[in-house]
Write an enzyme that holds these catalytic residues in place. Structure first.
Site, PDB file in Angstrom:
ATOM      1  CD  GLN A 108     -27.547 -26.079 -16.018  1.00  0.00           C
ATOM      2  OE1 GLN A 108     -28.130 -26.282 -14.960  1.00  0.00           O
ATOM      3  NE2 GLN A 108     -27.760 -25.009 -16.740  1.00  0.00           N
ATOM      4  CE  LYS A 109     -16.510 -27.969 -17.047  1.00  0.00           C
ATOM      5  NZ  LYS A 109     -16.530 -28.633 -18.344  1.00  0.00           N
TER       6      LYS A 109
END
Length: 173
Positions: free
Chosen positions: A64-65
């Site tokens: 995830q970012k």
């Protein structure tokens, strides 16, 4: 650096955007089964036995970012980078390309070979290896040993071959 290889198995880092299929892939390799996975917070790690004499320690790092800034902390003793992309998700290829470029620019990965896994090849709209390679700009990495293979983590297709190739890449380096 100078330790014998036999004692410990080489570290392989599994990276890629969230939802690329890294945890599913690792779970399938370790158990032979499809497991329900949820987004990885932190990492999963498993010992992958390729044959009687060969094993790899595989780190599956959350994609995830918010997790990506932490990727650099996993690169210390990395012998190969396996970058997983969802080959059916054209909309995120640009993001994947940027994430890959960023991680490969890390000093720790200078001599490290790259294996790109074009996952989800079982989906009807998935891109060819050539398309994925172009989208990720792989030909620009002329100073690095890299390979790309198609696979399906869900079906277990191409996984064993891919990690045998990863092992060969490590031995050549």
């Amino acid at each position: 650096m100078g330790q014998g290889r036999s004692a410990s198995s080489p570290q392989v880092i599994l990276m890629g955007l969230d939802s690329a299929g890294k945890s599913t892939l690792l779970a399938h390799m370790l158990t032979g089964q499809v497991m329900e996975t949820s987004p990885t917070i932190g990492f999963n790690v498993g010992m992958l036995e390729l044959d009687k004499k060969t094993s790899l320690t595989v780190w599956d790092v959350g994609g995830q970012k918010s997790m990506r800034p932490n990727w650099k902390y996993y690169l210390d003793d990395c012998k190969a980078l396996v970058f997983v992309v969802d080959s059916s998700d054209r909309a995120r290829m640009q993001e994947a390309q940027k994430a890959l470029r960023r991680v490969l620019s890390d000093e720790n990965l200078r001599e490290v070979p790259l294996m790109v896994l074009a996952n989800k090849k079982d989906l009807p709209n998935s891109m060819t290896i050539r398309e994925v390679s172009t989208q990720l700009d792989l030909p620009s990495y002329s100073d690095r040993r890299w390979e790309i293979q198609a696979c399906s983590a869900l079906r277990g297709l191409g996984l064993q071959q891919a990690f045998m190739s990863v092992n060969k890449l490590i031995k050549k380096s």
